[in-house]
Design a protein around this motif. Sequence first.
Motif, PDB file in Angstrom:
ATOM      1  N   VAL A   1       0.836  -1.194   0.000  1.00  0.00           N
ATOM      2  CA  VAL A   1       0.000   0.000   0.000  1.00  0.00           C
ATOM      3  C   VAL A   1       0.872   1.245   0.000  1.00  0.00           C
ATOM      4  CG1 VAL A   1      -1.749   1.255   1.320  1.00  0.00           C
ATOM      5  CG2 VAL A   1      -1.782  -1.235   1.285  1.00  0.00           C
ATOM      6  N   GLY A   2       0.547   2.215  -0.847  1.00  0.00           N
ATOM      7  CA  GLY A   2       1.290   3.468  -0.847  1.00  0.00           C
ATOM      8  C   GLY A   2       1.123   4.298  -2.102  1.00  0.00           C
ATOM      9  N   HIS A   3       0.819   3.667  -3.226  1.00  0.00           N
ATOM     10  CA  HIS A   3       0.605   4.444  -4.445  1.00  0.00           C
ATOM     11  C   HIS A   3      -0.673   5.272  -4.318  1.00  0.00           C
ATOM     12  CE1 HIS A   3       3.775   3.354  -7.206  1.00  0.00           C
ATOM     13  NE2 HIS A   3       3.629   2.075  -6.922  1.00  0.00           N
ATOM     14  N   GLN A   4      -0.678   6.428  -4.984  1.00  0.00           N
ATOM     15  CA  GLN A   4      -1.836   7.312  -4.977  1.00  0.00           C
ATOM     16  C   GLN A   4      -2.604   7.265  -6.299  1.00  0.00           C
ATOM     17  OE1 GLN A   4      -2.663   8.895  -2.048  1.00  0.00           O
ATOM     18  NE2 GLN A   4      -1.006   7.567  -1.371  1.00  0.00           N
ATOM     19  N   GLY A   5      -2.176   6.398  -7.204  1.00  0.00           N
ATOM     20  CA  GLY A   5      -2.851   6.228  -8.494  1.00  0.00           C
ATOM     21  C   GLY A   5      -2.858   4.763  -8.878  1.00  0.00           C
ATOM     22  N   GLU A   6      -3.552   4.453  -9.957  1.00  0.00           N
ATOM     23  CA  GLU A   6      -3.624   3.073 -10.444  1.00  0.00           C
ATOM     24  C   GLU A   6      -2.232   2.511 -10.652  1.00  0.00           C
ATOM     25  OE1 GLU A   6      -5.932   2.789 -14.005  1.00  0.00           O
ATOM     26  OE2 GLU A   6      -7.561   4.000 -13.165  1.00  0.00           O
ATOM     27  N   VAL A   7      -1.987   1.317 -10.130  1.00  0.00           N
ATOM     28  CA  VAL A   7      -0.693   0.667 -10.329  1.00  0.00           C
ATOM     29  C   VAL A   7      -0.716   0.014 -11.701  1.00  0.00           C
ATOM     30  CG1 VAL A   7       0.991  -0.956  -9.411  1.00  0.00           C
ATOM     31  CG2 VAL A   7      -0.533   0.259  -7.840  1.00  0.00           C
TER      32      VAL A   7
ATOM     33  N   ALA B   1       2.282  -1.329 -13.508  1.00  0.00           N
ATOM     34  CA  ALA B   1       3.239  -2.396 -13.805  1.00  0.00           C
ATOM     35  C   ALA B   1       4.071  -2.688 -12.573  1.00  0.00           C
ATOM     36  CB  ALA B   1       4.138  -1.990 -14.970  1.00  0.00           C
ATOM     37  N   LEU B   2       4.645  -3.882 -12.535  1.00  0.00           N
ATOM     38  CA  LEU B   2       5.530  -4.269 -11.447  1.00  0.00           C
ATOM     39  C   LEU B   2       6.480  -5.354 -11.924  1.00  0.00           C
ATOM     40  CD1 LEU B   2       4.258  -7.200 -10.314  1.00  0.00           C
ATOM     41  CD2 LEU B   2       2.607  -5.642  -9.357  1.00  0.00           C
ATOM     42  N   ASP B   3       7.526  -5.588 -11.124  1.00  0.00           N
ATOM     43  CA  ASP B   3       8.490  -6.629 -11.461  1.00  0.00           C
ATOM     44  C   ASP B   3       9.210  -7.064 -10.196  1.00  0.00           C
ATOM     45  OD1 ASP B   3       9.810  -8.388 -13.197  1.00  0.00           O
ATOM     46  OD2 ASP B   3      11.424  -6.978 -13.602  1.00  0.00           O
ATOM     47  N   PHE B   4       9.613  -8.337 -10.152  1.00  0.00           N
ATOM     48  CA  PHE B   4      10.415  -8.884  -9.067  1.00  0.00           C
ATOM     49  C   PHE B   4      11.894  -8.729  -9.392  1.00  0.00           C
ATOM     50  CE2 PHE B   4       6.507 -11.210  -8.198  1.00  0.00           C
ATOM     51  CZ  PHE B   4       6.502 -11.339  -6.809  1.00  0.00           C
ATOM     52  N   SER B   5      12.713  -8.486  -8.359  1.00  0.00           N
ATOM     53  CA  SER B   5      14.161  -8.516  -8.538  1.00  0.00           C
ATOM     54  C   SER B   5      14.590  -9.960  -8.780  1.00  0.00           C
ATOM     55  CB  SER B   5      14.864  -7.947  -7.301  1.00  0.00           C
ATOM     56  OG  SER B   5      14.589  -8.741  -6.157  1.00  0.00           O
TER      57      SER B   5
ATOM     58  N   TRP C   1       0.067   5.480 -11.920  1.00  0.00           N
ATOM     59  CA  TRP C   1      -0.371   6.728 -12.522  1.00  0.00           C
ATOM     60  C   TRP C   1      -0.227   7.911 -11.579  1.00  0.00           C
ATOM     61  CZ3 TRP C   1      -5.204   5.589 -16.014  1.00  0.00           C
ATOM     62  CH2 TRP C   1      -4.760   4.934 -17.167  1.00  0.00           C
ATOM     63  N   ASP C   2       0.317   7.697 -10.384  1.00  0.00           N
ATOM     64  CA  ASP C   2       0.656   8.824  -9.522  1.00  0.00           C
ATOM     65  C   ASP C   2       2.035   9.374  -9.876  1.00  0.00           C
ATOM     66  OD1 ASP C   2       2.385   6.903  -8.517  1.00  0.00           O
ATOM     67  OD2 ASP C   2       1.524   6.878  -6.509  1.00  0.00           O
ATOM     68  N   ARG C   3       2.615   8.831 -10.968  1.00  0.00           N
ATOM     69  CA  ARG C   3       3.912   9.250 -11.504  1.00  0.00           C
ATOM     70  C   ARG C   3       5.071   8.940 -10.558  1.00  0.00           C
ATOM     71  NH1 ARG C   3       2.334  14.912 -14.503  1.00  0.00           N
ATOM     72  NH2 ARG C   3       0.832  13.959 -15.894  1.00  0.00           N
ATOM     73  N   SER C   4       4.933   7.841  -9.816  1.00  0.00           N
ATOM     74  CA  SER C   4       6.022   7.441  -8.928  1.00  0.00           C
ATOM     75  C   SER C   4       6.467   6.020  -9.229  1.00  0.00           C
ATOM     76  CB  SER C   4       5.597   7.543  -7.455  1.00  0.00           C
ATOM     77  OG  SER C   4       4.703   6.513  -7.114  1.00  0.00           O
ATOM     78  N   VAL C   5       7.716   5.764  -8.890  1.00  0.00           N
ATOM     79  CA  VAL C   5       8.283   4.420  -8.920  1.00  0.00           C
ATOM     80  C   VAL C   5       8.570   4.072  -7.466  1.00  0.00           C
ATOM     81  CG1 VAL C   5      10.293   3.042  -9.574  1.00  0.00           C
ATOM     82  CG2 VAL C   5       9.285   4.653 -11.214  1.00  0.00           C
ATOM     83  N   ARG C   6       8.166   2.896  -7.044  1.00  0.00           N
ATOM     84  CA  ARG C   6       8.372   2.476  -5.655  1.00  0.00           C
ATOM     85  C   ARG C   6       9.030   1.111  -5.623  1.00  0.00           C
ATOM     86  NH1 ARG C   6       4.648   5.455  -1.916  1.00  0.00           N
ATOM     87  NH2 ARG C   6       3.730   7.069  -3.220  1.00  0.00           N
ATOM     88  N   VAL C   7       9.817   0.887  -4.584  1.00  0.00           N
ATOM     89  CA  VAL C   7      10.454  -0.410  -4.366  1.00  0.00           C
ATOM     90  C   VAL C   7       9.984  -0.924  -3.007  1.00  0.00           C
ATOM     91  CG1 VAL C   7      12.633  -1.649  -4.116  1.00  0.00           C
ATOM     92  CG2 VAL C   7      12.449   0.225  -5.765  1.00  0.00           C
ATOM     93  N   TRP C   8       9.638  -2.201  -2.969  1.00  0.00           N
ATOM     94  CA  TRP C   8       9.041  -2.830  -1.794  1.00  0.00           C
ATOM     95  C   TRP C   8       9.849  -4.054  -1.380  1.00  0.00           C
ATOM     96  CZ3 TRP C   8       4.240  -0.379  -0.854  1.00  0.00           C
ATOM     97  CH2 TRP C   8       3.702   0.341  -1.940  1.00  0.00           C
TER      98      TRP C   8
ATOM     99  N   CYS D   1       6.261   0.838   1.382  1.00  0.00           N
ATOM    100  CA  CYS D   1       7.369   0.857   0.423  1.00  0.00           C
ATOM    101  C   CYS D   1       8.661   1.264   1.128  1.00  0.00           C
ATOM    102  CB  CYS D   1       7.056   1.751  -0.772  1.00  0.00           C
ATOM    103  SG  CYS D   1       7.451   3.469  -0.620  1.00  0.00           S
ATOM    104  N   VAL D   2       9.781   0.718   0.656  1.00  0.00           N
ATOM    105  CA  VAL D   2      11.083   1.007   1.259  1.00  0.00           C
ATOM    106  C   VAL D   2      11.836   2.085   0.493  1.00  0.00           C
ATOM    107  CG1 VAL D   2      11.335  -1.240   2.335  1.00  0.00           C
ATOM    108  CG2 VAL D   2      12.205  -0.897   0.028  1.00  0.00           C
ATOM    109  N   SER D   3      11.427   2.350  -0.735  1.00  0.00           N
ATOM    110  CA  SER D   3      12.091   3.379  -1.525  1.00  0.00           C
ATOM    111  C   SER D   3      11.098   3.956  -2.529  1.00  0.00           C
ATOM    112  CB  SER D   3      13.287   2.782  -2.269  1.00  0.00           C
ATOM    113  OG  SER D   3      13.916   3.767  -3.044  1.00  0.00           O
ATOM    114  N   LYS D   4      11.121   5.253  -2.651  1.00  0.00           N
ATOM    115  CA  LYS D   4      10.246   5.943  -3.598  1.00  0.00           C
ATOM    116  C   LYS D   4      11.124   6.840  -4.457  1.00  0.00           C
ATOM    117  CE  LYS D   4       6.441   9.202  -3.793  1.00  0.00           C
ATOM    118  NZ  LYS D   4       5.632  10.152  -3.036  1.00  0.00           N
ATOM    119  N   SER D   5      10.782   6.960  -5.738  1.00  0.00           N
ATOM    120  CA  SER D   5      11.563   7.820  -6.623  1.00  0.00           C
ATOM    121  C   SER D   5      11.631   9.225  -6.043  1.00  0.00           C
ATOM    122  CB  SER D   5      10.961   7.824  -8.025  1.00  0.00           C
ATOM    123  OG  SER D   5       9.589   8.165  -7.982  1.00  0.00           O
ATOM    124  N   ARG D   6      12.826   9.820  -6.077  1.00  0.00           N
ATOM    125  CA  ARG D   6      13.010  11.158  -5.522  1.00  0.00           C
ATOM    126  C   ARG D   6      12.326  12.227  -6.357  1.00  0.00           C
ATOM    127  NH1 ARG D   6      19.307  10.859  -4.447  1.00  0.00           N
ATOM    128  NH2 ARG D   6      19.056   8.884  -5.445  1.00  0.00           N
TER     129      ARG D   6
END
Length: 127
Positions: free
Chosen positions: A50-56, A58-62, A73-80, A93-98
């Motif tokens: 939980v943390g995005h403010q818009g429709e998610v 895409a995603l990917d696993f490391s 669509w909140d124009r952010s990239v997050r890492v979990w 989330c542990v990291s959000k795009s600056r």
Amino acid sequence: MELCGTYSHPNGHVNCVRFSRDGTVMATACDDKVIRIWSTETLCLIRYLVGHQGEVRALDFSSDSSLIASCAWDRSVRVWEPEHSDESGVCECVSKSRHRIGTLSSDIKFAHDFPSDSDPLFASTAD
């Protein structure tokens, strides 16, 4: 190829489905701004991201499946780190795009085969 099960989302559309490298879990990116982690064996819900403010979108696993990257669509990239959640299964989330991405994000990928000690992360936009 065999259909192993079906999945129905109660709160909107599923925009993306990705499987962990070992195939034990799958993650779904949804219109309701939440990423869900499911057991592939039981199709039971394990965690919420939980943390995005818009429709998610895409995603990917490391490569070791310890991280999930997402764009929305909140124009952010997050890492979990999906293994770290509270008792209710909610993970922050542990990291959000600056910097906000200039336009809507449409895809995100860890570069598993990139010649590096870590998995670089690439996001594409609608531009």
